[in-house]
Motif scaffolding. Structure first.
Motif, PDB file in Angstrom:
ATOM      1  N   VAL A 178     -21.745  50.295 -25.379  1.00 25.55           N
ATOM      2  CA  VAL A 178     -21.064  49.015 -25.112  1.00 25.55           C
ATOM      3  C   VAL A 178     -22.090  47.909 -24.912  1.00 25.55           C
ATOM      4  O   VAL A 178     -21.952  46.771 -25.445  1.00 25.55           O
ATOM      5  N   LEU A 179     -23.132  48.205 -24.146  1.00 23.21           N
ATOM      6  CA  LEU A 179     -24.169  47.209 -23.895  1.00 23.21           C
ATOM      7  C   LEU A 179     -24.861  46.792 -25.191  1.00 23.21           C
ATOM      8  O   LEU A 179     -25.122  45.589 -25.433  1.00 23.21           O
ATOM      9  N   ALA A 180     -25.130  47.747 -26.054  1.00 25.10           N
ATOM     10  CA  ALA A 180     -25.800  47.440 -27.322  1.00 25.10           C
ATOM     11  C   ALA A 180     -24.910  46.586 -28.217  1.00 25.10           C
ATOM     12  O   ALA A 180     -25.376  45.630 -28.875  1.00 25.10           O
ATOM     13  N   LEU A 181     -23.599  46.886 -28.249  1.00 28.64           N
ATOM     14  CA  LEU A 181     -22.684  46.104 -29.086  1.00 28.64           C
ATOM     15  C   LEU A 181     -22.524  44.686 -28.560  1.00 28.64           C
ATOM     16  O   LEU A 181     -22.475  43.711 -29.335  1.00 28.64           O
ATOM     17  N   ARG A 182     -22.425  44.525 -27.257  1.00 28.04           N
ATOM     18  CA  ARG A 182     -22.289  43.193 -26.680  1.00 28.04           C
ATOM     19  C   ARG A 182     -23.551  42.356 -26.934  1.00 28.04           C
ATOM     20  O   ARG A 182     -23.469  41.142 -27.172  1.00 28.04           O
ATOM     21  N   THR A 183     -24.673  42.993 -26.848  1.00 31.75           N
ATOM     22  CA  THR A 183     -25.925  42.270 -27.144  1.00 31.75           C
ATOM     23  C   THR A 183     -25.948  41.806 -28.597  1.00 31.75           C
ATOM     24  O   THR A 183     -26.366  40.677 -28.915  1.00 31.75           O
ATOM     25  N   ALA A 184     -25.485  42.655 -29.478  1.00 32.96           N
ATOM     26  CA  ALA A 184     -25.456  42.291 -30.902  1.00 32.96           C
ATOM     27  C   ALA A 184     -24.476  41.165 -31.184  1.00 32.96           C
ATOM     28  O   ALA A 184     -24.723  40.294 -32.032  1.00 32.96           O
ATOM     29  N   LEU A 185     -23.347  41.143 -30.444  1.00 33.81           N
ATOM     30  CA  LEU A 185     -22.332  40.110 -30.667  1.00 33.81           C
ATOM     31  C   LEU A 185     -22.802  38.740 -30.188  1.00 33.81           C
ATOM     32  O   LEU A 185     -22.237  37.702 -30.594  1.00 33.81           O
ATOM     33  N   ARG A 186     -23.792  38.663 -29.302  1.00 36.67           N
ATOM     34  CA  ARG A 186     -24.270  37.367 -28.813  1.00 36.67           C
ATOM     35  C   ARG A 186     -25.104  36.631 -29.891  1.00 36.67           C
ATOM     36  O   ARG A 186     -25.415  35.451 -29.773  1.00 36.67           O
ATOM     37  N   SER A 187     -25.488  37.350 -30.890  1.00 34.17           N
ATOM     38  CA  SER A 187     -26.312  36.725 -31.948  1.00 34.17           C
ATOM     39  C   SER A 187     -25.445  35.748 -32.774  1.00 34.17           C
ATOM     40  O   SER A 187     -24.310  36.082 -33.160  1.00 34.17           O
ATOM     41  N   ASN A 188     -25.990  34.536 -33.066  1.00 34.46           N
ATOM     42  CA  ASN A 188     -25.268  33.519 -33.813  1.00 34.46           C
ATOM     43  C   ASN A 188     -25.438  33.691 -35.322  1.00 34.46           C
ATOM     44  O   ASN A 188     -24.810  32.955 -36.110  1.00 34.46           O
ATOM     45  N   SER A 189     -26.252  34.647 -35.718  1.00 27.83           N
ATOM     46  CA  SER A 189     -26.527  34.815 -37.146  1.00 27.83           C
ATOM     47  C   SER A 189     -25.568  35.780 -37.841  1.00 27.83           C
ATOM     48  O   SER A 189     -25.704  36.031 -39.035  1.00 27.83           O
ATOM     49  N   LEU A 190     -24.621  36.310 -37.080  1.00 23.93           N
ATOM     50  CA  LEU A 190     -23.692  37.276 -37.656  1.00 23.93           C
ATOM     51  C   LEU A 190     -22.614  36.553 -38.448  1.00 23.93           C
ATOM     52  O   LEU A 190     -22.067  35.530 -37.993  1.00 23.93           O
ATOM     53  N   ASP A 191     -22.295  37.062 -39.627  1.00 23.30           N
ATOM     54  CA  ASP A 191     -21.178  36.454 -40.356  1.00 23.30           C
ATOM     55  C   ASP A 191     -19.872  36.984 -39.775  1.00 23.30           C
ATOM     56  O   ASP A 191     -19.841  37.903 -38.954  1.00 23.30           O
ATOM     57  N   ASN A 192     -18.784  36.473 -40.215  1.00 22.22           N
ATOM     58  CA  ASN A 192     -17.483  36.804 -39.607  1.00 22.22           C
ATOM     59  C   ASN A 192     -17.077  38.244 -39.855  1.00 22.22           C
ATOM     60  O   ASN A 192     -16.496  38.900 -38.972  1.00 22.22           O
ATOM     61  N   GLU A 193     -17.362  38.788 -41.047  1.00 19.29           N
ATOM     62  CA  GLU A 193     -16.942  40.160 -41.348  1.00 19.29           C
ATOM     63  C   GLU A 193     -17.698  41.166 -40.484  1.00 19.29           C
ATOM     64  O   GLU A 193     -17.100  42.117 -39.936  1.00 19.29           O
ATOM     65  N   VAL A 194     -18.997  40.996 -40.292  1.00 22.91           N
ATOM     66  CA  VAL A 194     -19.792  41.906 -39.440  1.00 22.91           C
ATOM     67  C   VAL A 194     -19.346  41.792 -37.997  1.00 22.91           C
ATOM     68  O   VAL A 194     -19.241  42.785 -37.261  1.00 22.91           O
ATOM     69  N   ARG A 195     -19.085  40.575 -37.552  1.00 21.64           N
ATOM     70  CA  ARG A 195     -18.671  40.361 -36.160  1.00 21.64           C
ATOM     71  C   ARG A 195     -17.344  41.100 -35.895  1.00 21.64           C
ATOM     72  O   ARG A 195     -17.171  41.735 -34.855  1.00 21.64           O
ATOM     73  N   ARG A 196     -16.397  40.970 -36.856  1.00 20.46           N
ATOM     74  CA  ARG A 196     -15.114  41.648 -36.642  1.00 20.46           C
ATOM     75  C   ARG A 196     -15.302  43.179 -36.597  1.00 20.46           C
ATOM     76  O   ARG A 196     -14.639  43.882 -35.828  1.00 20.46           O
ATOM     77  N   SER A 197     -16.201  43.703 -37.396  1.00 23.64           N
ATOM     78  CA  SER A 197     -16.457  45.155 -37.382  1.00 23.64           C
ATOM     79  C   SER A 197     -17.055  45.598 -36.056  1.00 23.64           C
ATOM     80  O   SER A 197     -16.650  46.616 -35.485  1.00 23.64           O
ATOM     81  N   LEU A 198     -18.016  44.793 -35.542  1.00 22.68           N
ATOM     82  CA  LEU A 198     -18.629  45.151 -34.248  1.00 22.68           C
ATOM     83  C   LEU A 198     -17.626  45.045 -33.116  1.00 22.68           C
ATOM     84  O   LEU A 198     -17.615  45.868 -32.178  1.00 22.68           O
ATOM     85  N   GLU A 199     -16.768  44.054 -33.173  1.00 23.44           N
ATOM     86  CA  GLU A 199     -15.751  43.894 -32.114  1.00 23.44           C
ATOM     87  C   GLU A 199     -14.756  45.055 -32.143  1.00 23.44           C
ATOM     88  O   GLU A 199     -14.286  45.530 -31.093  1.00 23.44           O
ATOM     89  N   SER A 200     -14.435  45.542 -33.364  1.00 21.96           N
ATOM     90  CA  SER A 200     -13.520  46.693 -33.470  1.00 21.96           C
ATOM     91  C   SER A 200     -14.157  47.949 -32.864  1.00 21.96           C
ATOM     92  O   SER A 200     -13.511  48.715 -32.138  1.00 21.96           O
TER      93      SER A 200
END
Length: 532
Positions: A178-200
Motif C-alpha cells: 500500500v505504501l509503495a502504491l501511494r508513493t507512486a500515485l503522488r507522482s505527477n508524471s503518470l498518465d491517466n491509464e496508469v494512474r487508474r490501474s495503480l488505484e485499482s
C-alpha cells in the motif's frame, strides 16, 4: 515302546499336574510369601501421581478472500504438534507459569528440573482432526495438576501465536505494498491509464489489508483445549496389583524350580509312571517298610503279595506248572522280599510252591530265610553246579505248609556260565522230581547277564521296580533287552510305595482291585474284593 527320550518327555509332561498336587502347599506358601513381600516393599516406596489433559487438533478455516495467506498455516500435522509439546522450550514455559520465572532463572540446569517430572504425549489421529493427550507423572502431588494444565495451555497459546505471526507477516507485506502504491500515485508524471490501474490495485490490496487486520485480532490456531487437567491420581506404587503379580511370579518361579529339579531326577516316582513308561500293567503295590522289618510281619506286604498272586492267575491259566522269575532292573530294589512274600501267598492258597535262590552272585534269599526261620541248610545249589554229572538235587528246606526253599549257601564265580550250562537241566529235574505246582525263581537283577540266561526258561517274568529308587532309563532298557530275547514279561510289581499312596488305595477297602483298575486289566475274583 518307542524312543526312550520321547517317553521320558511324555512322562515329564504327564507328571506336571501330579507335581502340582504334590507341592501345592509349598506353591501356595511361596505365592503368598512373594505377594506379601512385594506388598510391604511397594508401600514403602515414594508415591507418584499423574494428571492428564487433552487437546484437539483441527484444521483452521480462513476466509476465501485471503487467497494469498500461506498454506502452511492451515495444514494439519499431529506429529508436528507432538514434537512441539515435547520441546524443552515449551515445557520450560509451562514450568515458569507454575513455579515462576525466578525458579527457572536460579536453576541453570533445566534437565535436573525436568527430571522431577515425567511427561508423556499420546497422539490419536483422524481424517480431519487429531487428539493429543498430555500426561505428567511426578511425586509432587501439589503441583502436578497445575503443571499439566499449564503445559496444555502453553501448547495452545504457542499454536495461536504461531498463526497470528503468520497473519501479521502477511499484513506487513500488504502494508508495504500500500505504501509503495501511494508513493507512486503522488507522482505527477503518470498518465491517466496508469494512474487508474495503480488505484485499482491499491483498492484491492486495501481490502485484503482490512481483512488481515480483522483476522489478526481474532485469529486462533489449530489447537483447542478439549479437557482440562484431571485430578491427580496415584499411579505408583499399586501395592495390591504388585502383590498379585509378585505372588503369581513367585509361585511360577517356585514351580519352575520344582520342574527343573524333577527333570534332573530320573528315578521312578509312581506306578502310573511305570505303566506309561513300559506299557505293562502294575500287578500290585508293596509298601515301603522300615529298614530291617521282615516282610512276614507286615500285613500290608502280605496283602500286596496275595493280590500279586491273584493278578497273575489269569496270565498263567494255561500253565500246568508255573515257573516265575522275579527280577529287577538293578540291585537293592526289593525283589528278594517280594519273591518270598509271593511264595507264601501261593502256599497259603494251597498250591505246593518251591522258592529257588538263583541269585548266585549275592544269595540274599537264603540268608533272609535263615534269619527269619532259624533254618540253616546243609547243602545248596553250589553243590549241584559243582558235580561232574548233574543228577542229584540240593536239599530242599521246608519253610511252611506247601512251601519249600532251594537254597544257595555261597556265592559262585562265573555264575552266568554255570547257569548257561545247567539251568535247563536244573529246571527239568525240579519239574520231574517233585510235584510242585509253582516254582518261583529269585533271579539276579537284569544288570547282570545271569537274569538273561534264566528268563527264557520260565513261564514269565515279574519285574520289581522300587519307587524313588529305580532309574527310568534302567527300567526301559531292561524291558527292551528282555523282549529282544523273547522273554514273556507278565507285569510290574511296584515296591516301596509311600504310606500316603497306599492309604489312598485302602480307602475303598480293595487294595489290589484298585491297583489293577488303574494300571492294567481288572482282575477281580467273583464275590470277593479282599485277598485270601
Amino acid at each position: 515302546m518307542g524312543d526312550s527320550s520321547f517317553l521320558e518327555e511324555e512322562l515329564n509332561l504327564a507328571n506336571v499336574f501330579q507335581l502340582m498336587r504334590k507341592n501345592w502347599v509349598w506353591i501356595l506358601v511361596s505365592t503368598l510369601g512373594f505377594g506379601i513381600a512385594v506388598y510391604f516393599t511397594s508401600i514403602s516406596l515414594p508415591p507418584r501421581y499423574a494428571s492428564a489433559s487433552r487437546v484437539v487438533v483441527a484444521q483452521t478455516v480462513f476466509s476465501p478472500g485471503l487467497l494469498g495467506l500461506p498454506q502452511s498455516s492451515v495444514s494439519l500435522d499431529g506429529r508436528a504438534y507432538t514434537e512441539a509439546a515435547k520441546s524443552t522450550t515449551l515445557q520450560a514455559n509451562a514450568l515458569a507459569k507454575v513455579f515462576g520465572e525466578e525458579l527457572l532463572e536460579q536453576n541453570e540446569d533445566l534437565e535436573k528440573l525436568f527430571a522431577r517430572f515425567r511427561t508423556r504425549v499420546k497422539l490419536i489421529e483422524g481424517r480431519s482432526s487429531a487428539v493429543l493427550t498430555l500426561e505428567v507423572v511426578t511425586r509432587d502431588k501439589e503441583h502436578v495438576q497445575a503443571l499439566t494444565q499449564a503445559w496444555a495451555e502453553t501448547l495452545v497459546m504457542w499454536d495461536r501465536e504461531r498463526v497470528r505471526r503468520s497473519v501479521t507477516q502477511y499484513k506487513a507485506s500488504l502494508e508495504a505494498q500500500v505504501l509503495a502504491l501511494r508513493t507512486a500515485l503522488r507522482s505527477n508524471s503518470l498518465d491517466n491509464e496508469v494512474r487508474r490501474s495503480l488505484e485499482s490495485q491499491l483498492g484491492s490490496i486495501l481490502r485484503d489489508l482490512y481483512m488481515a487486520r480483522s483476522l489478526e485480532a481474532t485469529a486462533t490456531g489449530q489447537l483447542a483445549l478439549l479437557e482440562s487437567a484431571s485430578v491427580p491420581k496415584q499411579v505408583f506404587p499399586r501395592p495390591l496389583l504388585y502383590a498379585l503379580l509378585g505372588g503369581l511370579l513367585g509361585g511360577v518361579a517356585f514351580f519352575s524350580l520344582v520342574l527343573f529339579r524333577d527333570s534332573l531326577d530320573t528315578r521312578v516316582r509312581s506306578s502310573e509312571e511305570v505303566h506309561r513308561l513300559t506299557g505293562l500293567p502294575v500287578l500290585s503295590e508293596f509298601p515301603d517298610l522300615p529298614p530291617g522289618s521282615p516282610v512276614e510281619t507286615s500285613e500290608a506286604f502280605r496283602e500286596a503279595a496275595s493280590y500279586l498272586r491273584t493278578s497273575l492267575r489269569p496270565l498263567l491259566m494255561n500253565e500246568d506248572r508255573k515257573i516265575l522269575a522275579i527280577t529287577s532292573p538293578g540291585p537293592l530294589e526289593g525283589k528278594t522280599s517280594i519273591a518270598l512274600a509271593l511264595a507264601h501267598a501261593y502256599a497259603r492258597s494251597g498250591q505246593k510252591t518251591l522258592l529257588v535262590d538263583l541269585d548266585l552272585r549275592h544269595p540274599q534269599l537264603t540268608k533272609r530265610v535263615a534269619e527269619l526261620y532259624g533254618v540253616i541248610p546243609k547243602q545248596g545249589l553250589e553243590a549241584f553246579f559243582n558235580l561232574p554229572i548233574s543228577l542229584s538235587l540240593p536239599e530242599l528246606v521246608p519253610l511252611a505248609e506247601d512251601l519249600y526253599l532251594c537254597p544257595t549257601l555261597e556265592a559262585q564265580q562265573n555264575s552266568s556260565e554255570l547257569l548257561g550250562q545247567e539251568i535247563r537241566t536244573l529246571i527239568k529235574l525240579l519239574n520231574e522230581s517233585y510235584d510242585f505246582q509253582v516254582i518261583i525263581l529269585d533271579n539276579p537283577p537284569v544288570v547282570f547277564p545271569d537274569a538273561l540266561v534264566v528268563a527264557p526258561h520260565t513261564s514269565g517274568v515279574v519285574f520289581v521296580v522300587a519307587q524313588q529308587k529305580s532309574d527310568r532309563k534302567s527300567v526301559l532298557a531292561s524291558m527292551q533287552i528282555m523282549k529282544q530275547i523273547g522273554v514273556r514279561i507278565l507285569g510290574m510289581a511296584m515296591n516301596r510305595v509311600s504310606e500316603t499312596r497306599l492309604s489312598q488305595v485302602f480307602q475303598d477297602g480293595a487294595y489290589g482291585y484298585h491297583t489293577q483298575k488303574r494300571y492294567g486289566k481288572i482282575l477281580k475274583r467273583p464275590g470277593r474284593n479282599t485277598p485270601s
